[in-house]
Write a protein that holds these residues in place. Structure first.
Motif, short mmCIF file in Angstrom:
data_model
loop_
_atom_site.label_atom_id
_atom_site.label_comp_id
_atom_site.label_asym_id
_atom_site.label_seq_id
_atom_site.Cartn_x
_atom_site.Cartn_y
_atom_site.Cartn_z
N GLU B 308 42.19 34.65 33.77
CA GLU B 308 40.94 35.28 34.21
C GLU B 308 41.10 35.96 35.56
O GLU B 308 40.60 37.06 35.77
CB GLU B 308 39.81 34.24 34.29
N TYR B 309 41.81 35.28 36.46
CA TYR B 309 41.99 35.90 37.78
C TYR B 309 42.80 37.18 37.70
O TYR B 309 42.50 38.15 38.37
CB TYR B 309 42.60 34.89 38.77
N LEU B 310 43.83 37.16 36.83
CA LEU B 310 44.59 38.40 36.66
C LEU B 310 43.69 39.49 36.09
O LEU B 310 43.75 40.65 36.51
CB LEU B 310 45.77 38.18 35.73
N ALA B 311 42.83 39.10 35.13
CA ALA B 311 41.92 40.08 34.54
C ALA B 311 41.03 40.68 35.63
O ALA B 311 40.83 41.90 35.68
CB ALA B 311 41.06 39.41 33.47
N MET B 312 40.54 39.83 36.52
CA MET B 312 39.65 40.33 37.59
C MET B 312 40.32 41.42 38.41
O MET B 312 39.76 42.49 38.61
CB MET B 312 39.30 39.19 38.55
N ILE B 313 41.54 41.13 38.89
CA ILE B 313 42.13 42.10 39.81
C ILE B 313 42.54 43.37 39.10
O ILE B 313 42.49 44.44 39.67
CB ILE B 313 43.30 41.50 40.62
N VAL B 314 42.93 43.26 37.82
CA VAL B 314 43.31 44.48 37.11
C VAL B 314 42.08 45.32 36.81
O VAL B 314 42.07 46.53 37.00
CB VAL B 314 44.05 44.13 35.80
N ILE B 315 41.02 44.67 36.35
CA ILE B 315 39.81 45.41 35.99
C ILE B 315 39.21 46.06 37.23
O ILE B 315 38.79 47.21 37.21
CB ILE B 315 38.81 44.48 35.30
N GLY B 316 39.20 45.33 38.33
CA GLY B 316 38.61 45.89 39.55
C GLY B 316 39.47 46.98 40.14
O GLY B 316 38.97 47.96 40.68
N GLY B 317 40.76 46.82 40.06
CA GLY B 317 41.68 47.78 40.68
C GLY B 317 42.70 47.03 41.50
O GLY B 317 42.35 46.42 42.51
N LEU B 318 43.96 47.08 41.07
CA LEU B 318 45.00 46.29 41.73
C LEU B 318 45.17 46.70 43.19
O LEU B 318 45.21 47.88 43.51
CB LEU B 318 46.34 46.50 41.01
N GLY B 319 45.26 45.72 44.06
CA GLY B 319 45.58 46.00 45.45
C GLY B 319 44.40 46.39 46.30
O GLY B 319 44.55 46.67 47.48
N SER B 320 43.20 46.41 45.71
CA SER B 320 42.06 46.79 46.52
C SER B 320 41.11 45.60 46.66
O SER B 320 40.83 44.90 45.69
CB SER B 320 41.36 47.99 45.88
N VAL B 321 40.65 45.37 47.88
CA VAL B 321 39.78 44.22 48.13
C VAL B 321 38.45 44.41 47.41
O VAL B 321 37.95 43.50 46.74
CB VAL B 321 39.55 44.06 49.65
N THR B 322 37.89 45.61 47.53
CA THR B 322 36.63 45.87 46.82
C THR B 322 36.83 45.67 45.33
O THR B 322 35.97 45.11 44.65
CB THR B 322 36.18 47.33 47.05
N GLY B 323 37.96 46.14 44.84
CA GLY B 323 38.26 45.99 43.42
C GLY B 323 38.27 44.53 43.01
O GLY B 323 37.71 44.17 41.96
N ALA B 324 38.87 43.68 43.83
CA ALA B 324 38.92 42.26 43.50
C ALA B 324 37.51 41.69 43.39
O ALA B 324 37.20 40.92 42.48
CB ALA B 324 39.72 41.51 44.55
N VAL B 325 36.63 42.10 44.34
CA VAL B 325 35.27 41.58 44.33
C VAL B 325 34.52 42.07 43.09
O VAL B 325 33.87 41.29 42.38
CB VAL B 325 34.53 42.00 45.62
#
Lengths: 296, 399
Positions: B308-325
Motif C-alpha cells: 500500500e505504501y508503494l502504491a501511495m508514492i507511485v500514485i501521488g508521484g515518486l520523489g515528491s512530498v506533495t505526491g506522497a501526501v
C-alpha cells in the motif's frame, strides 16, 4: 539420523519446487530485466484454475489447462502492461508488476475466500519407506518432476534457437535486436514460461502434506524470491542452488523446531529469509550472480 | 534513469529505435533552450506561491474540521495523515534515491510497538511489558528506535540496490511478523496490545471529554491537531532535505550511481542514511497509527501494508512530498469512502455479504492506478495538478 535424512530429502524436494519458481523468475529477469513481483499471483492463478477444474475434467487435463492458463495470463501481462514500458527505468517497472500483483491477488483471494481446494492428485497421502526412511509419494513426484522440467529447460537454453535468443537478449538486448532477434517474442515467451512453471510449482506446494490450495499459498511462493536472490538474479544455476538451499534450510528448521523453541514458533518459515540476508551480507550479488562491472 | 518526459515509445534497441531515441533526446533539450532563464525563474516562484495560496486557503478548513465532522471522518483523516508521514519517508528512499523497499511496514511496526512498550505501564498480571516512560518521551524514543532498526539494516541497505534490496527488505516483513507473533511479553502476541494514550502538558489524548466551543473533544478531535502538526513538520523537513545538498546527492545516486560517486557523493553512506531517515518517518507514522487505532495488532503490519505504501508514492508521484501526501490520502481514504457509501454505490456490497467488498474494490482500483499512473502519468497525480498551471518544468524534473 533417520529424521535428518527424511528432513533432508523433504527439503531437497521442496527446494526443487522453489527452484522451479525461481527459475521462472530468473527467466523473466534475464529476458526483460524486470523483477516480476506478480510471480506469486501467477502461481496462485495457475493453481486455482487447476484446483477448480479437476472435478469436471480430471486431474491431468486440469493441470494442463492450469499451466496453459497461467502461461496465457503471463503472456497477457507482458503484452498489455510490460511491453508498454520498454525502455523505462527498471525499478519503476518492478513497481508496475507490484500493481499487477495487487489486482490479481485481490481477485484471487476474493474467489478463494476461506476455502481450501484439495488438488486431487494421483499420489494422495501414500508414503514410500526405504530402509526406515519414509518420504511421501508427493515429495518424490515433486523432486522427479521438477528435476525433469529443470533439466529440459537447461537443455533448451543450450540447444534450441529459442534458448540462444533468450541468452543473447540477456547478454545485450540492443545487439540481440540488431541481430534480428525479436525482443517482444523473447519476453512474451519468457513470461508465458514463467506462468507455466509457476503452476507446476503451485501443484507441488499444495499437495500432501499441505491440505490444498488456499489464500496463503501465494505467501509460500514468496519464499522463492529469496531463492532467486540468493543464487543471483541473472543466473539459472543460481536459481537451482538457491531453491535447494532454501528448501533444505526450511525443512531442517521446521523439523528441528522443538530444539529451537527459543526462536519462537514458525521459525521454518523465517529461515529462508535469514539465510538470504546472510548470503547478501557476504556476496551482494548473490552466489552466482554476475558482479556488476561498470566502465566509466 | 530515463527522463519521464521522454517520448521513448520505441524500444530504443532496434536500429530505428536508436535513431528515434536520439531524436527524442534532442526534442527534450531543444524547446527550453530559448526561454529557459525566464522559465527557470518562474519555476522558483510560481509553484511555491501557488502552494502557499493553497495552504492559506486549506489550513483554516483543516483546523476547523474537528468542530463539524464526526468521528468516522476524523479517524479516516488521521489514518491518512499517519500514512502520509510514512509515505513521505518512503518517497525519500524509493522516489528520491531510487532504493526499492518492501519493508516499510516493519518500521511502522517498530514505531507502533516501540511506543507501546516504552509508554505502557506494564502493571497487572499477564499484561505485556511496559517501561512506563512519559508518553512524549516514548514517542521520541520510538522514532529513534525505528531509526536504529534501520541503522542495523544499513550494512545491507547501503550495499544493495534495485530488486536485490527490494527482496532483502521483504525479509524484514517476515522477521517482523515472526517477532510480533512470538514475543508475547513485548507485543501481546496475536491479539496485540492496547496503546497507552498520549499525554502532553497535562492534556491527555484519550476519550475523556473536553468541551471546546460546545463541541465535545474526544481522542480523534484532539489527535487531529497532533496529526496536522506532525504532518506539517515532516513535510517541511522532507522538503528541506530534498531541496538541499542531501537531496541533490540522493537524486544523483538515483539517476547515476557511478557518476554520483565520481563527483564525490559517498554513495553507500547516503543510501544507509536515507534508509535510516525513512525508517524514522515510518516509525513516527507507526506511533500515530497506534494512537489512532488504540490497539495494535500484528496482522496489520504485513506484506500488504508495504505494498500500500508503494502504491501511495507511485500514485501521488515518486520523489515528491506533495505526491506522497496526495497518494496517501487516495489510498487510505478510498476504502473508507467505499465502505461508508457501499449501499449507494453500484458493484460494491457491504463487507460479509458475499459480493465484492469495498476493501477489494479499492485494491483493484489502486492496483490498476499504479499501472495506469506509470503508463500515462509518469509524474503521478501531482503532475496532473501542475500540468493545469502555466509552469510545469519544476515538477516534471522529478520523476
Amino acid at each position: 539420523m533417520t529424521t535428518f535424512v527424511e528432513l533432508l530429502l523433504n527439503g531437497l524436494s521442496i527446494g526443487a519446487v522453489y527452484a522451479l519458481i525461481a527459475l521462472g523468475f530468473v527467466i523473466v529477469f534475464r529476458a526483460t530485466e524486470v523483477v516480476n513481483f506478480a510471480h506469486a499471483s501467477l502461481l496462485l492463478a495457475g493453481g486455482y484454475v487447476t484446483a477448480v477444474l479437476r472435478d469436471d475434467i480430471g486431474f491431468l487435463a486440469a493441470l494442463v489447462v492450469g499451466v496453459a492458463g497461467a502461461a496465457l495470463l503471463g503472456a497477457l501481462i507482458e503484452f498489455l502492461v510490460i511491453r508498454r514500458y520498454r525502455g523505462r527505468d527498471h525499478s519503476v517497472l518492478a513497481i508496475v508488476t507490484i500493481g499487477v500483483d495487487i489486482v490479481l491477488l485481490a481477485e484471487l483471494t476474493r474467489r478463494i475466500g476461506s476455502n481450501v481446494y484439495p488438488m486431487g492428485d494421483p499420489w494422495g497421502d501414500g508414503v514410500l519407506t526405504l530402509g526406515g526412511v519414509s518420504v511421501p509419494h508427493t515429495r518424490v513426484a515433486a523432486f522427479v518432476t521438477a528435476g525433469l522440467i529443470i533439466a529440459a529447460f537447461l537443455l533448451a537454453f543450450r540447444l534450441t534457437s529459442w534458448g540462444v535468443a533468450t541468452r543473447a537478449v540477456a547478454e545485450h538486448p540492443e545487439t540481440a535486436a540488431l541481430m534480428g532477434i525479436r525482443l517482444g517474442r523473447v519476453s512474451l515467451s519468457a513470461w508465458a514460461v514463467a506462468g507455466g512453471l509457476a503452476t507446476v510449482a503451485a501443484l507441488f506446494l499444495t499437495v500432501f502434506p499441505t491440505p490444498g490450495l488456499e489464500r496463503g499459498t501465494s505467501l509460500a511462493a514468496l519464499k522463492a524470491f529469496p531463492a532467486a536472490i540468493l543464487g543471483g538474479l541473472d543466473s539459472t544455476t543460481g536459481a537451482l542452488v538457491g531453491g535447494l538451499v532454501i528448501g533444505v534450510t526450511q525443512s531442517l528448521a521446521t523439523g528441528y523446531q522443538s530444539d529451537l523453541t527459543f526462536l519462537g514458533r514458525g521459525i521454518g518459515d523465517l529461515a529462508p529469509y535469514l539465510v538470504m540476508l546472510l548470503v547478501l551480507l557476504v556476496r551482494p550479488a548473490g552466489l552466482f550472480g554476475t558482479r556488476e562491472l561498470a566502465r566509466v | 534513469m530515463s527522463e519521464p518526459t521522454t517520448p521513448l515509445t520505441a524500444s530504443g534497441a532496434t536500429a530505428s529505435g536508436a535513431a528515434a531515441s536520439g531524436a527524442a533526446a534532442s526534442e527534450i533539450t531543444a524547446p527550453p533552450a530559448g526561454p529557459r532563464p525566464a522559465g527557470r525563474r518562474a519555476t522558483r516562484v510560481g509553484p511555491s506561491r501557488r502552494r502557499a495560496a493553497y495552504a492559506a486557503a486549506g489550513s483554516p478548513v483543516l483546523l476547523a474540521l474537528p468542530f463539524y465532522v464526526d468521528r468516522f471522518w476524523l479517524q479516516a483523516g488521521l489514518l491518512a495523515m499517519a500514512a502520509a508521514i510514512g509515505a513521505i519517508g518512503l518517497t525519500l528512499l524509493t522516489g528520491a534515491t531510487g532504493q526499492l523497499s518492501l519493508g516499510h511496514a516493519f518500521f511502522l511496526a517498530v514505531g507502533a510497538y516501540g511506543y507501546c512498550v516504552l509508554a505502557g505501564d506494564g502493571e497487572g498480571a499477564g499484561e505485556p511489558v511496559g517501561l512506563g516512560l512519559p508518553s512524549w518521551a516514548a514517542v521520541v524514543l520510538a522514532v529513534l528506535l525505528a531509526g536504529v532498526a534501520g541503522g542495523v539494516f544499513s550494512p545491507i541497505a547501503g550495499r544493495l540496490r534495485g530488486a536485490y534490496l527490494g527482496i532483502a527488505t521483504l525479509a524484514l516483513i517476515f522477521i517482523g511478523q515472526h517477532v510480533l507473533f512470538n514475543a508475547h511479553d513485548l507485543t501481546g502476541g496475536y491479539n496485540g496490545r492496547a496503546v497507552p494514550p498520549l499525554s502532553l502538558f497535562g492534556l491527555t489524548f484519550d476519550d475523556s471529554e473536553t468541551v471546546v466551543a460546545a463541541v465535545p473533544f474526544q481522542a480523534m478531535e484532539k489527535l487531529w491537531y497532533v496529526g496536522l502538526l506532525l504532518l506539517a513538520g515532516c513535510a517541511l523537513f522532507a522538503r528541506g532535505v530534498l531541496r538541499g545538498r542531501p537531496g541533490r546527492a540522493m537524486n544523483a545516486i538515483r539517476d547515476h550511481r557511478i557518476a554520483a560517486g565520481v563527483m564525490g557523493v559517498p554513495v553507500a553512506r547516503h543510501r544507509a542514511a536515507v534508509f535510516v531517515l525513512s525508517s524514522m518517518y515510518a516509525g513516527l507514522a507507526g506511533v500515530l497509527l497506534a494512537l489512532v487505532f488504540q490497539q495494535t495488532v500484528p496482522e496489520y503490519f504485513g506484506f500488504i501494508l508495504s505494498l500500500e505504501y508503494l502504491a501511495m508514492i507511485v500514485i501521488g508521484g515518486l520523489g515528491s512530498v506533495t505526491g506522497a501526501v496526495v497518494g496517501a490520502a487516495f489510498v487510505t481514504l478510498l476504502p473508507q469512502i467505499l465502505t461508508r457509501y457501499s449501499e449507494v454505490l453500484p458493484l460494491v456490497s457491504a463487507p460479509g455479504t458475499g459480493g465484492v467488498s469495498p476493501g477489494e474494490v479499492s485494491r483493484y482500483l489502486y492496483g490498476a492506478a499504479i499501472v495506469a499512473v506509470v503508463l500515462f502519468l509518469p509524474g503521478g497525480l501531482v503532475r496532473l495538478a501542475a500540468r493545469r498551471g502555466p509552469i510545469e518544468k519544476d515538477e516534471a524534473e522529478r520523476p
